[in-house]
Design a protein around this motif. Structure first.
Motif, PDB file in Angstrom:
ATOM      1  N   ASP A  95      26.382  34.421  40.688  1.00  0.00           N
ATOM      2  CA  ASP A  95      27.628  33.907  40.129  1.00  0.00           C
ATOM      3  C   ASP A  95      28.810  34.537  40.853  1.00  0.00           C
ATOM      4  N   LEU A  96      29.846  33.750  41.065  1.00  0.00           N
ATOM      5  CA  LEU A  96      31.072  34.278  41.651  1.00  0.00           C
ATOM      6  C   LEU A  96      31.903  34.876  40.517  1.00  0.00           C
ATOM      7  N   LYS A  97      32.204  36.164  40.630  1.00  0.00           N
ATOM      8  CA  LYS A  97      32.953  36.885  39.600  1.00  0.00           C
ATOM      9  C   LYS A  97      34.076  37.680  40.246  1.00  0.00           C
ATOM     10  N   TYR A  98      35.189  37.775  39.531  1.00  0.00           N
ATOM     11  CA  TYR A  98      36.281  38.626  40.015  1.00  0.00           C
ATOM     12  C   TYR A  98      36.054  40.043  39.517  1.00  0.00           C
ATOM     13  N   ASP A  99      36.081  41.001  40.440  1.00  0.00           N
ATOM     14  CA  ASP A  99      35.922  42.408  40.100  1.00  0.00           C
ATOM     15  C   ASP A  99      37.305  43.047  40.146  1.00  0.00           C
ATOM     16  N   PRO A 100      37.894  43.312  38.970  1.00  0.00           N
ATOM     17  CA  PRO A 100      39.259  43.854  38.960  1.00  0.00           C
ATOM     18  C   PRO A 100      39.361  45.247  39.584  1.00  0.00           C
ATOM     19  N   SER A 101      38.283  46.042  39.534  1.00  0.00           N
ATOM     20  CA  SER A 101      38.350  47.380  40.129  1.00  0.00           C
ATOM     21  C   SER A 101      38.414  47.305  41.651  1.00  0.00           C
ATOM     22  N   LYS A 102      37.738  46.311  42.223  1.00  0.00           N
ATOM     23  CA  LYS A 102      37.764  46.137  43.678  1.00  0.00           C
ATOM     24  C   LYS A 102      38.851  45.161  44.117  1.00  0.00           C
ATOM     25  N   LYS A 103      39.421  44.449  43.131  1.00  0.00           N
ATOM     26  CA  LYS A 103      40.461  43.447  43.376  1.00  0.00           C
ATOM     27  C   LYS A 103      40.001  42.377  44.358  1.00  0.00           C
ATOM     28  N   LYS A 104      38.755  41.934  44.142  1.00  0.00           N
ATOM     29  CA  LYS A 104      38.228  40.850  44.966  1.00  0.00           C
ATOM     30  C   LYS A 104      37.069  40.172  44.231  1.00  0.00           C
ATOM     31  N   TYR A 105      36.687  39.022  44.753  1.00  0.00           N
ATOM     32  CA  TYR A 105      35.550  38.296  44.189  1.00  0.00           C
ATOM     33  C   TYR A 105      34.245  38.874  44.736  1.00  0.00           C
ATOM     34  N   ILE A 106      33.248  38.927  43.885  1.00  0.00           N
ATOM     35  CA  ILE A 106      31.933  39.415  44.268  1.00  0.00           C
ATOM     36  C   ILE A 106      30.876  38.411  43.816  1.00  0.00           C
ATOM     37  N   ILE A 107      29.681  38.556  44.352  1.00  0.00           N
ATOM     38  CA  ILE A 107      28.545  37.766  43.889  1.00  0.00           C
ATOM     39  C   ILE A 107      27.740  38.633  42.938  1.00  0.00           C
ATOM     40  N   ASP A 108      27.630  38.194  41.697  1.00  0.00           N
ATOM     41  CA  ASP A 108      26.855  38.908  40.684  1.00  0.00           C
ATOM     42  C   ASP A 108      25.461  38.296  40.648  1.00  0.00           C
ATOM     43  N   ASP A 109      24.477  39.033  41.196  1.00  0.00           N
ATOM     44  CA  ASP A 109      23.105  38.509  41.224  1.00  0.00           C
ATOM     45  C   ASP A 109      22.257  39.064  40.084  1.00  0.00           C
TER      46      ASP A 109
END
Length: 157
Positions: A49-63
Motif C-alpha cells: 500500500d502507498l502510505k504517507y510517512d509523516p516522520s520521513k515526510k514522504k510516501y512509502i510502500i507498506d508491505d
C-alpha cells in the motif's frame, strides 16, 4: 492470468505501477516497484500500500498491512500483469519476489501453482532459497517445496 485485474498507471520505464484495490473495506492505493539488486540482471518486485510517512515526510510502500478487502485474486492478477509489462520492456531481467512474511510468500506460491500452466507459457519460474550473505540458490519451481522466494524470467522467443 485469467482473472479480472485493475487498471494500471505506470511510469515511462515500466518500473513503477499504481492501481486501486476496490473492495468491501474501501479503496486502497497499491504500488508495485521493480528495483535493481546488486546483480544487474535481477530486479526485486516490491509491492504494498502507498502510505504517507509523516516522520520521513514522504510516501512509502507498506508491505505489512492487511486490508482484507475481498479482492486478493484481482490484486494478485494485477501484480502478475505488471510482471508481464515489466518483462516485455526488460526481457533480459529476472524478477525476484517474496512476501514480507512466510504467509505472504506461501500466498505467492499458491498463486503460481494455481496458474503455473499459463504462467509457464511466458516465464521460466524458479524457487529461490537464501543462503549465507544473502546469496540465492534457484531450482525449478516445485509446488511441493517451500521457498524463501521466487525467480521469474521471461522465456526467450
Amino acid at each position: 492470468m485469467n482473472y479480472k485485474n485493475y487498471a494500471l498507471i505506470k511510469n515511462e520505464l515500466s518500473t513503477v505501477f499504481n492501481f486501486v484495490s476496490i473492495g468491501h473495506n474501501g479503496n486502497f492505493r497499491k504500488v508495485v516497484v521493480y528495483s535493481p539488486t546488486t546483480n544487474p540482471n535481477v530486479y526485486n518486485l516490491g509491492f504494498g500500500d502507498l502510505k504517507y510517512d509523516p516522520s520521513k515526510k514522504k510516501y512509502i510502500i507498506d508491505d505489512q498491512i492487511i486490508n482484507d478487502n475481498g479482492d486478493i485474486r484481482i490484486v494478485l492478477a494485477t501484480v502478475a500483469k505488471t510482471a508481464y509489462e515489466f518483462t516485455s520492456v526488460n526481457p533480459h531481467i529476472t524478477i525476484f519476489l517474496r512476501g514480507s512474511d512466510v504467509r505472504r510468500t506461501n500466498t505467492y506460491k499458491r498463486a503460481i501453482m494455481l496458474n503455473l500452466e499459463e504462467l509457464s507459457e511466458t516465464f521460466d519460474i524458479f524457487g529461490a532459497r537464501m543462503i549465507e550473505n544473502n546469496k540465492i540458490i534457484d531450482e525449478p519451481f516445485d509446488y511441493k517445496k517451500d521457498y524463501d522466494g521466487f525467480l521469474i524470467k521471461r522465456k526467450r522467443i
